[in-house]
Design a protein around this motif. Structure first.
Motif: not given
Ligand code: GLV
Ligand code: MN
Length: 186
Positions: A81-95, A101-114
């Motif tokens: 029922r919703a989109a999700e907007l993630l805000f990384l406060l600390s650390g790093t995170l692979e999302v 269409t089965n296409k994968l979108y990836v990113q390594t987030l740094q603290s402060g990224d959304m």
């Protein structure tokens, strides 16, 4: 309680019957548990959705606070029922998320990224760091976004092993091994 969920409401807010509506009603204190608490050893997700915070009824917003000890994964899941907007406060995170269409979108987030996970699409997060925990806050465009955990919904239910074996093009023994590994753990 009048249930509006995310429907447009024609009152300022919806209060459950027999509840005093004052500042306290519009305050959620459940996240205080995080302050000064020892770091968790497994993934921890604290939600402030309509179930935990009834004042969100009819407001189409909610939050989750996510704590990822090093090496932990939030397994692939969707929010119907919703989109999700993630805000990384600390650390790093692979999302990552996968589109229709089965296409994968990836990113390594740094603290402060959304990062935005589009509504209904399968997504995950992974703290690949060997030492550092990560902490994020996620906002949802629903008071009750719902979570469909792929491992849990597919393998931690009573869907027949044969159906799963055919669906995953494997054998029943493999399905049983997966089920045994997940049972009670996701
Ligand atoms: C993270 O993706 C969450 O839904 O809590
Ligand atoms: Mn999510």
């Amino acid at each position: 309680m009048a249930i509006a969920g995310d429907a447009d409401i024609i009152t300022d807010f919806i209060a459950p019957p027999n509840v005093t509506v004052d500042g306290k009603f519009f305050t959620f204190t459940g996240m205080r548990a995080l302050i000064g608490a020892p770091a968790p050893t497994t993934l921890k997700v604290l939600k402030a959705s309509m179930a935990e915070f009834p004042a969100l009824n009819g407001q189409s917003v909610s939050y989750a606070v996510l704590l990822y000890p090093s090496g932990t994964v939030n397994p692939p899941h969707t929010h119907p029922r919703a989109a999700e907007l993630l805000f990384l406060l600390s650390g790093t995170l692979e999302v990552g998320f996968v589109d229709t269409t089965n296409k994968l979108y990836v990113q390594t987030l740094q603290s402060g990224d959304m990062f935005v996970f589009p509504k209904g699409l399968v997504h995950y997060q992974y703290n690949a760091q060997s030492q550092y925990p990560a902490m994020a806050v996620s906002a949802f465009g629903s008071a009750s976004a719902g979570t469909v955990s792929i491992p849990n919904n597919v393998f931690n239910t009573s869907i027949d092993d044969n159906i799963l074996a055919k669906s995953f093009k494997t054998d029943v023994a493999t399905i049983e091994t997966i089920k045994a590994g997940l049972s009670g753990k996701v």
